[in-house]
Design a protein around this motif. Structure first.
Motif, PDB file in Angstrom:
ATOM      1  N   GLU A 112      -0.020   4.987   9.489  1.00  0.00           N
ATOM      2  CA  GLU A 112       0.238   3.815   8.660  1.00  0.00           C
ATOM      3  C   GLU A 112      -0.318   4.094   7.282  1.00  0.00           C
ATOM      4  OE1 GLU A 112      -1.063   0.328   6.411  1.00  0.00           O
ATOM      5  OE2 GLU A 112      -2.372   1.831   7.320  1.00  0.00           O
ATOM      6  N   THR A 113       0.407   3.664   6.274  1.00  0.00           N
ATOM      7  CA  THR A 113      -0.113   3.696   4.913  1.00  0.00           C
ATOM      8  C   THR A 113       0.339   2.425   4.210  1.00  0.00           C
ATOM      9  OG1 THR A 113      -0.439   5.068   2.956  1.00  0.00           O
ATOM     10  CG2 THR A 113       1.801   4.989   3.839  1.00  0.00           C
ATOM     11  N   GLY A 114      -0.175   2.203   3.025  1.00  0.00           N
ATOM     12  CA  GLY A 114       0.191   1.004   2.287  1.00  0.00           C
ATOM     13  C   GLY A 114       1.396   1.242   1.393  1.00  0.00           C
ATOM     14  N   LYS A 115       2.240   0.236   1.269  1.00  0.00           N
ATOM     15  CA  LYS A 115       3.407   0.346   0.388  1.00  0.00           C
ATOM     16  C   LYS A 115       2.991   0.633  -1.049  1.00  0.00           C
ATOM     17  CE  LYS A 115       6.475  -2.654   3.015  1.00  0.00           C
ATOM     18  NZ  LYS A 115       7.116  -3.968   3.081  1.00  0.00           N
ATOM     19  N   ARG A 116       1.807   0.159  -1.456  1.00  0.00           N
ATOM     20  CA  ARG A 116       1.346   0.383  -2.828  1.00  0.00           C
ATOM     21  C   ARG A 116       0.851   1.817  -3.053  1.00  0.00           C
ATOM     22  NH1 ARG A 116      -2.148  -4.231  -1.517  1.00  0.00           N
ATOM     23  NH2 ARG A 116      -0.875  -6.099  -1.724  1.00  0.00           N
ATOM     24  N   GLN A 117       0.647   2.561  -1.985  1.00  0.00           N
ATOM     25  CA  GLN A 117       0.175   3.943  -2.087  1.00  0.00           C
ATOM     26  C   GLN A 117       1.380   4.878  -2.193  1.00  0.00           C
ATOM     27  OE1 GLN A 117      -2.215   2.744   1.338  1.00  0.00           O
ATOM     28  NE2 GLN A 117      -3.731   4.191   0.569  1.00  0.00           N
ATOM     29  N   GLU A 118       1.989   4.858  -3.362  1.00  0.00           N
ATOM     30  CA  GLU A 118       3.245   5.567  -3.567  1.00  0.00           C
ATOM     31  C   GLU A 118       3.115   7.075  -3.359  1.00  0.00           C
ATOM     32  OE1 GLU A 118       4.598   4.249  -7.403  1.00  0.00           O
ATOM     33  OE2 GLU A 118       4.697   2.168  -6.735  1.00  0.00           O
ATOM     34  N   ASP A 119       1.973   7.652  -3.749  1.00  0.00           N
ATOM     35  CA  ASP A 119       1.775   9.090  -3.545  1.00  0.00           C
ATOM     36  C   ASP A 119       1.749   9.429  -2.064  1.00  0.00           C
ATOM     37  OD1 ASP A 119       1.658   9.366  -6.279  1.00  0.00           O
ATOM     38  OD2 ASP A 119      -0.517   9.667  -6.366  1.00  0.00           O
ATOM     39  N   ALA A 120       1.124   8.573  -1.262  1.00  0.00           N
ATOM     40  CA  ALA A 120       1.052   8.802   0.183  1.00  0.00           C
ATOM     41  C   ALA A 120       2.442   8.692   0.807  1.00  0.00           C
ATOM     42  CB  ALA A 120       0.095   7.807   0.833  1.00  0.00           C
ATOM     43  N   VAL A 121       3.187   7.658   0.440  1.00  0.00           N
ATOM     44  CA  VAL A 121       4.544   7.492   0.968  1.00  0.00           C
ATOM     45  C   VAL A 121       5.378   8.723   0.620  1.00  0.00           C
ATOM     46  CG1 VAL A 121       6.673   6.129   0.803  1.00  0.00           C
ATOM     47  CG2 VAL A 121       4.447   4.968   0.964  1.00  0.00           C
ATOM     48  N   ALA A 122       5.265   9.210  -0.610  1.00  0.00           N
ATOM     49  CA  ALA A 122       6.011  10.405  -1.040  1.00  0.00           C
ATOM     50  C   ALA A 122       5.589  11.637  -0.237  1.00  0.00           C
ATOM     51  CB  ALA A 122       5.810  10.642  -2.534  1.00  0.00           C
ATOM     52  N   LEU A 123       4.285  11.778   0.011  1.00  0.00           N
ATOM     53  CA  LEU A 123       3.779  12.916   0.786  1.00  0.00           C
ATOM     54  C   LEU A 123       4.393  12.943   2.184  1.00  0.00           C
ATOM     55  CD1 LEU A 123       1.649  15.239   1.334  1.00  0.00           C
ATOM     56  CD2 LEU A 123       0.186  13.399   2.221  1.00  0.00           C
ATOM     57  N   TYR A 124       4.364  11.817   2.873  1.00  0.00           N
ATOM     58  CA  TYR A 124       4.859  11.796   4.249  1.00  0.00           C
ATOM     59  C   TYR A 124       6.375  11.984   4.291  1.00  0.00           C
ATOM     60  CZ  TYR A 124       0.112  10.240   4.970  1.00  0.00           C
ATOM     61  OH  TYR A 124      -1.261  10.160   4.958  1.00  0.00           O
ATOM     62  N   THR A 125       7.087  11.394   3.348  1.00  0.00           N
ATOM     63  CA  THR A 125       8.533  11.569   3.280  1.00  0.00           C
ATOM     64  C   THR A 125       8.874  13.043   3.040  1.00  0.00           C
ATOM     65  OG1 THR A 125       8.743   9.321   2.424  1.00  0.00           O
ATOM     66  CG2 THR A 125      10.632  10.779   2.118  1.00  0.00           C
ATOM     67  N   LYS A 126       8.176  13.671   2.103  1.00  0.00           N
ATOM     68  CA  LYS A 126       8.396  15.087   1.767  1.00  0.00           C
ATOM     69  C   LYS A 126       8.118  15.994   2.966  1.00  0.00           C
ATOM     70  CE  LYS A 126       5.254  17.532  -0.495  1.00  0.00           C
ATOM     71  NZ  LYS A 126       4.331  17.964  -1.548  1.00  0.00           N
ATOM     72  N   ASN A 127       7.215  15.581   3.840  1.00  0.00           N
ATOM     73  CA  ASN A 127       6.839  16.392   4.997  1.00  0.00           C
ATOM     74  C   ASN A 127       7.542  15.969   6.287  1.00  0.00           C
ATOM     75  OD1 ASN A 127       4.640  18.512   4.343  1.00  0.00           O
ATOM     76  ND2 ASN A 127       4.096  16.727   3.100  1.00  0.00           N
ATOM     77  N   ALA A 128       8.723  15.367   6.127  1.00  0.00           N
ATOM     78  CA  ALA A 128       9.645  15.077   7.238  1.00  0.00           C
ATOM     79  C   ALA A 128       9.129  14.018   8.218  1.00  0.00           C
ATOM     80  CB  ALA A 128      10.018  16.366   7.982  1.00  0.00           C
ATOM     81  N   TYR A 129       8.348  13.079   7.711  1.00  0.00           N
ATOM     82  CA  TYR A 129       7.962  11.927   8.529  1.00  0.00           C
ATOM     83  C   TYR A 129       9.059  10.883   8.409  1.00  0.00           C
ATOM     84  CZ  TYR A 129       3.340  13.548   9.793  1.00  0.00           C
ATOM     85  OH  TYR A 129       2.305  14.251  10.349  1.00  0.00           O
ATOM     86  N   ASP A 130       9.381  10.249   9.538  1.00  0.00           N
ATOM     87  CA  ASP A 130      10.416   9.222   9.560  1.00  0.00           C
ATOM     88  C   ASP A 130       9.782   7.844   9.570  1.00  0.00           C
ATOM     89  OD1 ASP A 130      12.616  11.059   9.769  1.00  0.00           O
ATOM     90  OD2 ASP A 130      12.060  11.370  11.866  1.00  0.00           O
ATOM     91  N   LEU A 131      10.393   6.942   8.819  1.00  0.00           N
ATOM     92  CA  LEU A 131       9.964   5.550   8.790  1.00  0.00           C
ATOM     93  C   LEU A 131      10.188   4.942  10.172  1.00  0.00           C
ATOM     94  CD1 LEU A 131       8.896   3.790   6.481  1.00  0.00           C
ATOM     95  CD2 LEU A 131      11.247   3.090   6.034  1.00  0.00           C
ATOM     96  N   ILE A 132       9.190   4.236  10.691  1.00  0.00           N
ATOM     97  CA  ILE A 132       9.312   3.558  11.991  1.00  0.00           C
ATOM     98  C   ILE A 132       8.858   2.109  11.822  1.00  0.00           C
ATOM     99  CG2 ILE A 132       9.004   5.650  13.390  1.00  0.00           C
ATOM    100  CD1 ILE A 132       6.044   4.705  13.852  1.00  0.00           C
ATOM    101  N   PRO A 133       9.215   1.245  12.783  1.00  0.00           N
ATOM    102  CA  PRO A 133       8.703  -0.134  12.708  1.00  0.00           C
ATOM    103  C   PRO A 133       7.167  -0.122  12.757  1.00  0.00           C
ATOM    104  CG  PRO A 133      10.452   0.042  14.342  1.00  0.00           C
ATOM    105  CD  PRO A 133      10.105   1.448  13.920  1.00  0.00           C
ATOM    106  N   ASN A 134       6.546  -1.058  12.071  1.00  0.00           N
ATOM    107  CA  ASN A 134       5.091  -1.150  12.100  1.00  0.00           C
ATOM    108  C   ASN A 134       4.620  -1.321  13.539  1.00  0.00           C
ATOM    109  OD1 ASN A 134       5.312  -0.998   9.355  1.00  0.00           O
ATOM    110  ND2 ASN A 134       4.256  -2.908   8.935  1.00  0.00           N
ATOM    111  N   TYR A 135       3.567  -0.606  13.885  1.00  0.00           N
ATOM    112  CA  TYR A 135       3.070  -0.604  15.268  1.00  0.00           C
ATOM    113  C   TYR A 135       1.680  -1.246  15.347  1.00  0.00           C
ATOM    114  CZ  TYR A 135       0.524   3.524  13.552  1.00  0.00           C
ATOM    115  OH  TYR A 135      -0.268   4.374  12.826  1.00  0.00           O
ATOM    116  N   GLY A 136       1.314  -1.621  16.573  1.00  0.00           N
ATOM    117  CA  GLY A 136      -0.044  -2.082  16.861  1.00  0.00           C
ATOM    118  C   GLY A 136      -0.519  -3.162  15.903  1.00  0.00           C
ATOM    119  N   GLN A 137      -1.708  -2.949  15.368  1.00  0.00           N
ATOM    120  CA  GLN A 137      -2.327  -3.944  14.485  1.00  0.00           C
ATOM    121  C   GLN A 137      -1.577  -4.118  13.163  1.00  0.00           C
ATOM    122  OE1 GLN A 137      -3.796  -1.054  15.484  1.00  0.00           O
ATOM    123  NE2 GLN A 137      -4.997  -0.113  13.852  1.00  0.00           N
ATOM    124  N   TYR A 138      -0.625  -3.225  12.862  1.00  0.00           N
ATOM    125  CA  TYR A 138       0.110  -3.308  11.593  1.00  0.00           C
ATOM    126  C   TYR A 138       1.414  -4.098  11.715  1.00  0.00           C
ATOM    127  CZ  TYR A 138      -3.231   0.419  10.806  1.00  0.00           C
ATOM    128  OH  TYR A 138      -4.386   1.150  10.737  1.00  0.00           O
TER     129      TYR A 138
END
Length: 153
Positions: A113-139
């Motif tokens: 999980e990361t925050g939508k405001r953490q644009e660098d983190a979102v870009a990192l995971y997207t660049k490294n082939a992570y797929d968006l999934i529904p929010n899980y657990g406590q999120y």
């Protein structure tokens, strides 16, 4: 010439890891604002047995960790690179080593999980082939959260 990045596998007791996470929490308190207290309750360091510290010229510049989410999955936690170590591939190096470690331990996927405001983190995971999934657990239902997963090859 680029400085060599070295990776050390450790636990959450490592002082360099603890200091990097303190810097991460300071940065997140600014980015997350009023939401920070909610997130910090899920980011305690106790019981993290799989932490990584990245060093550049023998100075700690980044960290990350994985902890078991379920029998097939490790959750990526506490990803951070100091501002002086950014844009050098440190975060990707840490992430890839965490994925390899999870695979070595027999896990099939990583999620996070990361925050939508953490644009660098979102870009990192997207660049490294992570797929968006529904929010899980406590999120689940948390407006500012975005969750990703990657099936390990």
């Amino acid at each position: 010439m680029n400085a060599m990045i070295t990776i050390t596998r450790t636990t959450s007791d490592n002082l360099d890891f603890i200091n990097l996470v303190a810097a991460l929490d300071k940065e997140l308190a600014i980015i997350d604002g009023d939401d920070h207290a909610f997130y910090s309750q899920y980011n305690k360091l106790d019981k993290i047995q799989h932490a990584i510290v990245a060093y550049k010229d023998e100075l700690p510049v980044g960290c990350g960790a994985i902890k078991q989410f379920d029998s097939n999955s490790m959750e990526v936690k506490r990803m951070f690179v100091n501002p002086n170590g950014r844009n050098m591939g440190v975060a990707t190096t840490i992430l890839k080593d965490l994925e390899n470690w999870a695979k070595e331990l027999g896990y099939k996927k990583c999620l996070l999980e990361t925050g939508k405001r953490q644009e660098d983190a979102v870009a990192l995971y997207t660049k490294n082939a992570y797929d968006l999934i529904p929010n899980y657990g406590q999120y689940e239902g948390v407006e500012n959260s975005v969750c990703f997963e990657k099936v390990l090859g």
